[in-house]
Design a protein around this motif. Structure first.
Motif, mmCIF file in Angstrom:
data_model
loop_
_atom_site.group_PDB
_atom_site.id
_atom_site.type_symbol
_atom_site.label_atom_id
_atom_site.label_comp_id
_atom_site.label_asym_id
_atom_site.label_seq_id
_atom_site.Cartn_x
_atom_site.Cartn_y
_atom_site.Cartn_z
ATOM 1 N N ALA A 16 62.423 -58.637 29.523
ATOM 2 C CA ALA A 16 63.253 -58.787 28.280
ATOM 3 C C ALA A 16 64.059 -60.032 28.153
ATOM 4 O O ALA A 16 64.264 -60.631 27.190
ATOM 5 C CB ALA A 16 64.245 -57.330 28.510
ATOM 6 N N ALA A 17 64.471 -60.370 29.516
ATOM 7 C CA ALA A 17 65.415 -61.750 29.700
ATOM 8 C C ALA A 17 64.607 -62.951 29.164
ATOM 9 O O ALA A 17 64.931 -63.889 28.524
ATOM 10 C CB ALA A 17 65.889 -61.936 30.873
ATOM 11 N N LEU A 18 63.272 -63.007 29.574
ATOM 12 C CA LEU A 18 62.243 -64.044 29.242
ATOM 13 C C LEU A 18 62.098 -64.192 27.655
ATOM 14 O O LEU A 18 62.124 -65.190 27.057
ATOM 15 C CB LEU A 18 61.065 -64.170 30.094
ATOM 16 C CG LEU A 18 61.124 -64.124 31.580
ATOM 17 C CD1 LEU A 18 59.749 -64.018 32.195
ATOM 18 C CD2 LEU A 18 61.640 -65.660 31.872
ATOM 19 N N LEU B 19 68.974 -54.305 34.638
ATOM 20 C CA LEU B 19 70.063 -55.471 34.660
ATOM 21 C C LEU B 19 69.647 -56.424 35.778
ATOM 22 O O LEU B 19 69.510 -57.667 35.709
ATOM 23 C CB LEU B 19 71.385 -54.754 34.961
ATOM 24 C CG LEU B 19 72.368 -55.802 35.254
ATOM 25 C CD1 LEU B 19 72.602 -56.752 34.206
ATOM 26 C CD2 LEU B 19 73.621 -55.357 35.820
ATOM 27 N N LEU B 20 69.221 -55.859 37.056
ATOM 28 C CA LEU B 20 68.983 -56.623 38.136
ATOM 29 C C LEU B 20 67.628 -57.821 37.565
ATOM 30 O O LEU B 20 67.656 -58.822 38.284
ATOM 31 C CB LEU B 20 68.432 -56.089 39.332
ATOM 32 C CG LEU B 20 69.724 -55.235 40.006
ATOM 33 C CD1 LEU B 20 69.276 -54.310 41.149
ATOM 34 C CD2 LEU B 20 70.796 -56.041 40.403
ATOM 35 N N GLY B 21 66.531 -57.147 36.965
ATOM 36 C CA GLY B 21 65.574 -57.922 36.531
ATOM 37 C C GLY B 21 65.743 -58.948 35.797
ATOM 38 O O GLY B 21 65.384 -60.087 35.936
ATOM 39 N N ALA B 22 66.859 -58.526 34.863
ATOM 40 C CA ALA B 22 67.312 -59.404 33.937
ATOM 41 C C ALA B 22 67.956 -60.552 34.315
ATOM 42 O O ALA B 22 67.816 -61.967 34.132
ATOM 43 C CB ALA B 22 67.986 -58.643 32.622
ATOM 44 N N GLU B 23 68.863 -60.440 35.239
ATOM 45 C CA GLU B 23 69.640 -61.369 36.203
ATOM 46 C C GLU B 23 68.885 -62.283 36.975
ATOM 47 O O GLU B 23 69.177 -63.430 37.062
ATOM 48 C CB GLU B 23 70.714 -60.539 36.886
ATOM 49 C CG GLU B 23 71.997 -60.195 36.058
ATOM 50 C CD GLU B 23 73.092 -59.735 37.246
ATOM 51 O OE1 GLU B 23 74.106 -60.086 36.746
ATOM 52 O OE2 GLU B 23 72.733 -59.135 38.453
ATOM 53 N N TRP C 75 76.195 -70.020 27.604
ATOM 54 C CA TRP C 75 75.576 -69.684 28.602
ATOM 55 C C TRP C 75 75.970 -68.367 29.275
ATOM 56 O O TRP C 75 75.815 -67.980 30.419
ATOM 57 C CB TRP C 75 75.791 -70.851 29.729
ATOM 58 C CG TRP C 75 75.453 -72.164 29.100
ATOM 59 C CD1 TRP C 75 76.142 -73.125 28.597
ATOM 60 C CD2 TRP C 75 73.982 -72.533 29.045
ATOM 61 N NE1 TRP C 75 75.590 -74.170 28.162
ATOM 62 C CE2 TRP C 75 74.174 -73.931 28.397
ATOM 63 C CE3 TRP C 75 72.635 -72.013 29.526
ATOM 64 C CZ2 TRP C 75 72.989 -74.703 28.307
ATOM 65 C CZ3 TRP C 75 71.696 -72.978 29.222
ATOM 66 C CH2 TRP C 75 71.904 -74.181 28.532
ATOM 67 N N THR C 76 76.075 -67.340 28.237
ATOM 68 C CA THR C 76 76.207 -66.037 28.731
ATOM 69 C C THR C 76 75.405 -65.057 27.719
ATOM 70 O O THR C 76 75.052 -65.464 26.657
ATOM 71 C CB THR C 76 77.760 -65.595 28.398
ATOM 72 O OG1 THR C 76 78.358 -65.650 27.097
ATOM 73 C CG2 THR C 76 78.650 -66.249 29.400
ATOM 74 N N ALA D 186 67.900 -68.026 37.098
ATOM 75 C CA ALA D 186 67.375 -69.163 37.293
ATOM 76 C C ALA D 186 67.916 -70.416 36.105
ATOM 77 O O ALA D 186 67.800 -71.378 36.444
ATOM 78 C CB ALA D 186 65.698 -68.981 36.970
ATOM 79 N N GLY D 187 68.398 -69.898 34.887
ATOM 80 C CA GLY D 187 68.820 -70.726 33.861
ATOM 81 C C GLY D 187 70.436 -70.896 34.004
ATOM 82 O O GLY D 187 71.084 -71.534 32.918
#
Length: 325
Positions: A296-298, A75-79, A57-58, A84-85
């Protein structure tokens, strides 16, 4: 967990399922478990959960942008997406050093991160990370040179199109283009798209060429003065970034040229420090760095779940109109 189960009057297995949201049970049973958790102040052991699920979970976020000008919004957008997860982000700054990058990479692998997001300060393609397989990896802003990797980048064509079409719509026909170093992908791509769009409209650059230089206000001032000496009928400047554009507005103001009545100016990046402090405030292109990070995170989460979409994925830009046009 045994204490929680005892207080709720259920088995340890039922208590575990109630907390993880898995399994079928009556709503009142799940609520009894949650009430017991609140009463006892119970918190699940993340190490134990990691061993059980195979997930840490990291996610590691590796950047070459020590200043944070571009990586921080990503980074803020990825966070936003990862938070949320309930996934934590480990930030690693390589400072563009290959040895430091390998050091951080070993640490991320040792920590058994679920995935890695790689970003930087430039849009130039970069070599893929070595030794990360089978950890899912997504490249944000700076795409991987491997077409089989997953990359999320800004849509340069959409940004340049918005800028050029905006200037044409305001009646400008003698447009100069000032940008950064010719060996930077961002400068090359924005210059090429600008020339092509003007040619499609039956126009050419006011001086007949692109002016490559530096990503700085000083270059913007020098270049603006040179352009006006060469092509005094120039009625607009489209600049490769906001620093150059701010230098242009300074040079025009000091030369007694009214902006935007006589000459319009458009920047790129929507960097608030530059765009809003410029006199007048700059019309500019917002590359939506936070959305690049979120996308990118999604895509990384999808890859972690074995739903991998290889290739380069683009995020459209936005035109932000202010007083310089």
């Amino acid at each position: 967990l045994t204490d929680v189960a005892k207080l709720a009057g259920v088995s340890v297995g039922t208590a575990s399922k109630a907390l993880s949201g898995s399994g079928r049970m009556r709503p009142e049973t799940r609520q009894r478990v949650l009430d017991a958790v609140a009463t006892l102040g119970f918190r699940p052991n993340p190490q134990a959960q990691s061993l059980h699920t195979g997930r840490s979970w990291t996610v590691g976020l590796m950047t070459t942008d020590g200043i944070g000008r571009f990586s921080t919004p990503v980074l803020l957008g990825a966070e936003d997406a990862l938070g949320a997860g309930k996934i934590s982000v480990l930030l690693c700054d390589t400072r563009g050093d290959g040895i430091r990058e390998q050091h951080h990479l070993r640490n991320l692998v040792d920590r058994r991160v679920d995935g890695i997001i790689v970003t930087g300060r430039r849009t130039d393609p970069r070599p893929p990370l070595k030794g990360v397989a089978p950890i899912p990896t997504v490249y944000a802003l700076s795409p991987s040179t491997d077409p089989e990797d997953i990359s999320v980048v800004s849509d340069e064509l959409s940004g340049v199109t918005l800028a050029v079409e905006h200037l044409l719509a305001t009646g400008r026909t003698r447009i100069a283009h000032l940008t950064g170093p010719a060996h930077h992908a961002a400068a090359q791509n924005r210059a090429r798209h600008t020339s092509e769009l003007l040619a499609a409209a039956g126009l050419e650059l006011s001086t007949g060429r692109v002016h490559f230089g530096e990503w700085s206000e000083a270059w913007g001032r020098r270049a603006a003065e040179a352009v006006l000496r060469t092509a005094p009928d120039t009625d607009a400047f489209f600049c490769g970034n906001d620093q150059i554009a701010r230098g242009v507005t300074d040079a025009l103001r000091e030369g007694g040229v009214e902006v935007p009545r006589t000459v319009a100016v458009v920047g790129y990046d929507n960097w608030g420090t530059m765009a809003l402090a410029s006199r007048p405030p700059l019309t500019t292109i917002d590359t939506d760095l936070a959305e690049i990070g979120r996308q990118a995170a999604l895509r990384l989460l999808s890859a972690i779940d074995s739903e991998r979409e290889s290739g380069v994925h683009t995020v459209p830009c936005r035109l932000v109109v202010r007083d310089s046009t």
